[in-house]
Design a protein around this motif. Structure first.
Motif, PDB file in Angstrom:
ATOM      1  N   LEU A 161       0.825  -1.205   0.000  1.00 22.35           N
ATOM      2  CA  LEU A 161       0.000   0.000   0.000  1.00 22.35           C
ATOM      3  C   LEU A 161       0.865   1.262   0.000  1.00 22.35           C
ATOM      4  N   GLN A 162       1.933   1.262   0.795  1.00 15.34           N
ATOM      5  CA  GLN A 162       2.844   2.407   0.833  1.00 15.34           C
ATOM      6  C   GLN A 162       3.533   2.601  -0.516  1.00 15.34           C
ATOM      7  N   GLN A 191       2.973  14.424  -8.947  1.00 13.15           N
ATOM      8  CA  GLN A 191       4.022  15.437  -9.124  1.00 13.15           C
ATOM      9  C   GLN A 191       4.365  15.593 -10.593  1.00 13.15           C
ATOM     10  N   ARG A 192       4.480  14.469 -11.279  1.00 15.08           N
ATOM     11  CA  ARG A 192       4.832  14.488 -12.702  1.00 15.08           C
ATOM     12  C   ARG A 192       3.765  15.219 -13.515  1.00 15.08           C
ATOM     13  N   LEU A 229      -3.786   3.341 -10.543  1.00 13.41           N
ATOM     14  CA  LEU A 229      -2.937   4.331  -9.878  1.00 13.41           C
ATOM     15  C   LEU A 229      -3.020   5.680 -10.593  1.00 13.41           C
ATOM     16  N   MET A 230      -3.142   5.627 -11.903  1.00 14.28           N
ATOM     17  CA  MET A 230      -3.253   6.852 -12.699  1.00 14.28           C
ATOM     18  C   MET A 230      -4.562   7.583 -12.383  1.00 14.28           C
ATOM     19  N   ARG A 231      -5.614   6.841 -12.114  1.00 12.90           N
ATOM     20  CA  ARG A 231      -6.905   7.464 -11.747  1.00 12.90           C
ATOM     21  C   ARG A 231      -6.761   8.354 -10.515  1.00 12.90           C
ATOM     22  N   PHE A 232      -6.049   7.837  -9.509  1.00  9.55           N
ATOM     23  CA  PHE A 232      -5.839   8.627  -8.290  1.00  9.55           C
ATOM     24  C   PHE A 232      -5.026   9.888  -8.611  1.00  9.55           C
ATOM     25  N   ALA A 233      -3.995   9.749  -9.440  1.00  8.34           N
ATOM     26  CA  ALA A 233      -3.131  10.886  -9.774  1.00  8.34           C
ATOM     27  C   ALA A 233      -3.887  11.957 -10.555  1.00  8.34           C
ATOM     28  N   VAL A 234      -4.689  11.552 -11.547  1.00  3.67           N
ATOM     29  CA  VAL A 234      -5.424  12.559 -12.331  1.00  3.67           C
ATOM     30  C   VAL A 234      -6.483  13.251 -11.481  1.00  3.67           C
ATOM     31  N   ILE A 294       3.897   5.707  -5.623  1.00  4.90           N
ATOM     32  CA  ILE A 294       3.773   5.788  -7.090  1.00  4.90           C
ATOM     33  C   ILE A 294       2.730   6.837  -7.470  1.00  4.90           C
ATOM     34  N   VAL A 295       1.598   6.849  -6.761  1.00  4.78           N
ATOM     35  CA  VAL A 295       0.553   7.841  -7.032  1.00  4.78           C
ATOM     36  C   VAL A 295       1.097   9.248  -6.781  1.00  4.78           C
TER      37      VAL A 295
END
Length: 175
Positions: free
Chosen positions: A7-8, A19-20, A61-66, A13-14
């Motif tokens: 989880l960490q 940031q990216r 993971l990308m969903r959380f980032a966007v 990664i998210v």
């Protein structure tokens, strides 16, 4: 319940993806299914030469980032195979290169979506941006435009000098 360590790692990664996306001047999401190793290597080499960061991303993971950066509209394209190309420098580069490869490779490499400066781009905007030259080429055109009048003046003055009888500096040196 997932392992705390896993989880960490996913949260890290998210955070990196967030940031990216925040730092990116532009980016492209691509469906890369069917691309072979040789084509992928050539693509990655060209992207690297243009200072574009490119890698495969997990859709969840990308969903959380966007969502973290306010690009929720990208959620609808996060299905199947997804890779992300972003840059902090030349905003045209990832769009132009991805479009070139999409034309060259056909169905095995498709642009899902693109964004620039925190705004989602339509397919028409992506196609239009892809036709623009690189940032360095645009700088060269502007510089050439600025130097053209000075160069023309120098040529004209040189021709006038030749018509009047030569180079006064050479005549002064001869005396």
């Amino acid at each position: 319940m997932p392992n705390a360590k896993v989880l960490q790692e996913k949260q890290a990664i998210v955070e990196q993806l967030t940031q990216r996306l925040q730092n990116a001047s532009s980016g492209v999401l691509v469906d890369y299914k069917g691309i072979n190793v040789e084509e992928d290597t050539a693509l990655r080499r060209e992207l690297r030469q243009n200072d574009v960061q490119y890698n495969v991303v997990k859709n969840t993971l990308m969903r959380f980032a966007v969502k973290n950066v306010g690009l929720d509209e990208l959620d609808s394209v996060l299905q199947g195979t997804t890779s992300l190309a972003t840059t902090e420098s030349d905003p045209i580069a990832p769009i132009r290169i991805a479009s070139e490869y999409a034309k060259k490779l056909g169905d095995c490499f498709e642009i899902k979506a693109g964004f620039m400066e925190g705004r989602l781009l339509s397919a028409e905007e992506l196609a239009e941006i892809a036709t623009l030259p690189s940032k360095d080429a645009l700088y060269a055109k502007v510089l050439g435009t600025m130097l053209a009048p000075i160069t023309s003046l120098a040529v004209c003055l040189g021709q006038i000098l030749e018509q009047k009888g030569g180079d006064p500096a050479a005549e002064a040196a001869a005396e």
